[in-house]
Write a protein that holds these residues in place. Structure first.
Motif, PDB file in Angstrom:
ATOM      1  N   ARG A  64      -7.492   0.495  -5.034  1.00 57.43           N
ATOM      2  CA  ARG A  64      -6.995   0.985  -6.320  1.00 57.43           C
ATOM      3  C   ARG A  64      -7.259   2.477  -6.514  1.00 57.43           C
ATOM      4  O   ARG A  64      -6.679   3.102  -7.389  1.00 57.43           O
ATOM      5  CB  ARG A  64      -7.595   0.198  -7.479  1.00 57.43           C
ATOM      6  CG  ARG A  64      -9.061   0.465  -7.687  1.00 57.43           C
ATOM      7  CD  ARG A  64      -9.623  -0.430  -8.789  1.00 57.43           C
ATOM      8  NE  ARG A  64     -11.043  -0.208  -8.905  1.00 57.43           N
ATOM      9  CZ  ARG A  64     -11.651   0.063 -10.034  1.00 57.43           C
ATOM     10  NH1 ARG A  64     -10.953   0.116 -11.149  1.00 57.43           N
ATOM     11  NH2 ARG A  64     -12.940   0.258 -10.066  1.00 57.43           N
ATOM     12  N   TYR A  65      -8.128   3.058  -5.680  1.00 55.91           N
ATOM     13  CA  TYR A  65      -8.428   4.473  -5.806  1.00 55.91           C
ATOM     14  C   TYR A  65      -7.458   5.356  -5.038  1.00 55.91           C
ATOM     15  O   TYR A  65      -7.477   6.556  -5.154  1.00 55.91           O
ATOM     16  CB  TYR A  65      -9.845   4.773  -5.310  1.00 55.91           C
ATOM     17  CG  TYR A  65     -10.905   4.122  -6.157  1.00 55.91           C
ATOM     18  CD1 TYR A  65     -11.088   4.494  -7.472  1.00 55.91           C
ATOM     19  CD2 TYR A  65     -11.707   3.131  -5.633  1.00 55.91           C
ATOM     20  CE1 TYR A  65     -12.050   3.896  -8.251  1.00 55.91           C
ATOM     21  CE2 TYR A  65     -12.677   2.522  -6.400  1.00 55.91           C
ATOM     22  CZ  TYR A  65     -12.846   2.919  -7.714  1.00 55.91           C
ATOM     23  OH  TYR A  65     -13.795   2.321  -8.470  1.00 55.91           O
ATOM     24  N   PHE A  66      -6.609   4.769  -4.216  1.00 62.80           N
ATOM     25  CA  PHE A  66      -5.689   5.557  -3.409  1.00 62.80           C
ATOM     26  C   PHE A  66      -4.390   5.752  -4.158  1.00 62.80           C
ATOM     27  O   PHE A  66      -3.707   4.806  -4.509  1.00 62.80           O
ATOM     28  CB  PHE A  66      -5.426   4.882  -2.065  1.00 62.80           C
ATOM     29  CG  PHE A  66      -4.495   5.664  -1.193  1.00 62.80           C
ATOM     30  CD1 PHE A  66      -4.917   6.848  -0.616  1.00 62.80           C
ATOM     31  CD2 PHE A  66      -3.212   5.234  -0.970  1.00 62.80           C
ATOM     32  CE1 PHE A  66      -4.064   7.590   0.175  1.00 62.80           C
ATOM     33  CE2 PHE A  66      -2.350   5.964  -0.176  1.00 62.80           C
ATOM     34  CZ  PHE A  66      -2.779   7.140   0.395  1.00 62.80           C
ATOM     35  N   HIS A  67      -4.055   6.998  -4.409  1.00 65.27           N
ATOM     36  CA  HIS A  67      -2.800   7.321  -5.077  1.00 65.27           C
ATOM     37  C   HIS A  67      -2.024   8.272  -4.173  1.00 65.27           C
ATOM     38  O   HIS A  67      -2.385   9.435  -4.060  1.00 65.27           O
ATOM     39  CB  HIS A  67      -3.059   7.988  -6.431  1.00 65.27           C
ATOM     40  CG  HIS A  67      -3.838   7.131  -7.365  1.00 65.27           C
ATOM     41  ND1 HIS A  67      -3.299   6.072  -8.025  1.00 65.27           N
ATOM     42  CD2 HIS A  67      -5.150   7.163  -7.717  1.00 65.27           C
ATOM     43  CE1 HIS A  67      -4.219   5.487  -8.765  1.00 65.27           C
ATOM     44  NE2 HIS A  67      -5.360   6.131  -8.591  1.00 65.27           N
ATOM     45  N   PRO A  68      -0.973   7.789  -3.517  1.00 59.99           N
ATOM     46  CA  PRO A  68      -0.249   8.658  -2.602  1.00 59.99           C
ATOM     47  C   PRO A  68       0.458   9.784  -3.341  1.00 59.99           C
ATOM     48  O   PRO A  68       0.782   9.670  -4.518  1.00 59.99           O
ATOM     49  CB  PRO A  68       0.755   7.718  -1.940  1.00 59.99           C
ATOM     50  CG  PRO A  68       0.927   6.598  -2.896  1.00 59.99           C
ATOM     51  CD  PRO A  68      -0.395   6.453  -3.606  1.00 59.99           C
ATOM     52  N   ARG A  69       0.702  10.846  -2.635  1.00 56.06           N
ATOM     53  CA  ARG A  69       1.407  11.981  -3.203  1.00 56.06           C
ATOM     54  C   ARG A  69       2.881  11.614  -3.348  1.00 56.06           C
ATOM     55  O   ARG A  69       3.481  11.029  -2.444  1.00 56.06           O
ATOM     56  CB  ARG A  69       1.249  13.179  -2.268  1.00 56.06           C
ATOM     57  CG  ARG A  69       1.839  14.439  -2.818  1.00 56.06           C
ATOM     58  CD  ARG A  69       1.475  15.602  -1.964  1.00 56.06           C
ATOM     59  NE  ARG A  69       2.023  15.431  -0.620  1.00 56.06           N
ATOM     60  CZ  ARG A  69       1.729  16.200   0.402  1.00 56.06           C
ATOM     61  NH1 ARG A  69       0.895  17.175   0.258  1.00 56.06           N
ATOM     62  NH2 ARG A  69       2.266  15.987   1.575  1.00 56.06           N
ATOM     63  N   PRO A  70       3.495  11.945  -4.456  1.00 54.50           N
ATOM     64  CA  PRO A  70       4.917  11.631  -4.628  1.00 54.50           C
ATOM     65  C   PRO A  70       5.770  12.338  -3.577  1.00 54.50           C
ATOM     66  O   PRO A  70       5.463  13.447  -3.173  1.00 54.50           O
ATOM     67  CB  PRO A  70       5.252  12.165  -6.021  1.00 54.50           C
ATOM     68  CG  PRO A  70       3.971  12.530  -6.660  1.00 54.50           C
ATOM     69  CD  PRO A  70       2.927  12.613  -5.610  1.00 54.50           C
ATOM     70  N   ASN A  71       6.839  11.676  -3.160  1.00 54.55           N
ATOM     71  CA  ASN A  71       7.701  12.215  -2.133  1.00 54.55           C
ATOM     72  C   ASN A  71       9.135  12.147  -2.613  1.00 54.55           C
ATOM     73  O   ASN A  71       9.627  11.081  -2.962  1.00 54.55           O
ATOM     74  CB  ASN A  71       7.536  11.413  -0.843  1.00 54.55           C
ATOM     75  CG  ASN A  71       8.348  11.983   0.295  1.00 54.55           C
ATOM     76  OD1 ASN A  71       8.972  13.027   0.155  1.00 54.55           O
ATOM     77  ND2 ASN A  71       8.345  11.288   1.407  1.00 54.55           N
ATOM     78  N   ARG A  72       9.819  13.274  -2.622  1.00 52.39           N
ATOM     79  CA  ARG A  72      11.204  13.285  -3.074  1.00 52.39           C
ATOM     80  C   ARG A  72      12.191  13.091  -1.943  1.00 52.39           C
ATOM     81  O   ARG A  72      13.358  12.826  -2.177  1.00 52.39           O
ATOM     82  CB  ARG A  72      11.512  14.603  -3.770  1.00 52.39           C
ATOM     83  CG  ARG A  72      10.845  14.724  -5.105  1.00 52.39           C
ATOM     84  CD  ARG A  72      11.243  15.982  -5.807  1.00 52.39           C
ATOM     85  NE  ARG A  72      12.656  16.248  -5.632  1.00 52.39           N
ATOM     86  CZ  ARG A  72      13.256  17.330  -6.041  1.00 52.39           C
ATOM     87  NH1 ARG A  72      12.571  18.261  -6.649  1.00 52.39           N
ATOM     88  NH2 ARG A  72      14.545  17.523  -5.838  1.00 52.39           N
ATOM     89  N   GLY A  73      11.748  13.251  -0.727  1.00 47.91           N
ATOM     90  CA  GLY A  73      12.675  13.175   0.395  1.00 47.91           C
ATOM     91  C   GLY A  73      12.609  11.832   1.089  1.00 47.91           C
ATOM     92  O   GLY A  73      11.779  10.983   0.781  1.00 47.91           O
TER      93      GLY A  73
END
Length: 95
Positions: A64-73
């Motif tokens: 629950r502590y892992f939040h991936p970086r948003p990716n637009r591609g």
């Protein structure tokens, strides 16, 4: 005129020696005495061998502590993922 130039050169040399050599050496020596572990990089040893540093990564006990970086591609080639092309990313990409 020559006297001012000589005084300036002496001031530059003294300032360089004091701030570029003496001060860093004094602070390094103080850190080694007062904060030995931190000054050496907070190294982690196992069986007498250095295996890492406490300062490099953070341990996670739950997903629950892992939040991936948003990716637009779109995902890179060879990486699985859902459909949908994404819409742009990179230089000049729209979206």
């Amino acid at each position: 005129m020559l006297r001012a130039a000589v005084s300036s050169v002496i001031a530059i040399v003294l300032t360089t020696v004091v701030l570029g050599l003496a001060y860093p050496l004094v602070m390094t020596g103080f850190a080694q005495v007062a904060f030995k572990s931190q000054a050496n990089g907070s190294l982690i040893e196992q069986n007498g061998k250095v295996i890492g540093s406490k300062l490099v990564a953070q341990g996670f006990s739950s997903s629950r502590y892992f939040h991936p970086r948003p990716n637009r591609g779109p995902p890179p080639a060879g990486v699985g993922g859902g459909g949908g092309g994404g819409g742009g990313g990179g230089v000049g990409g729209g979206g």
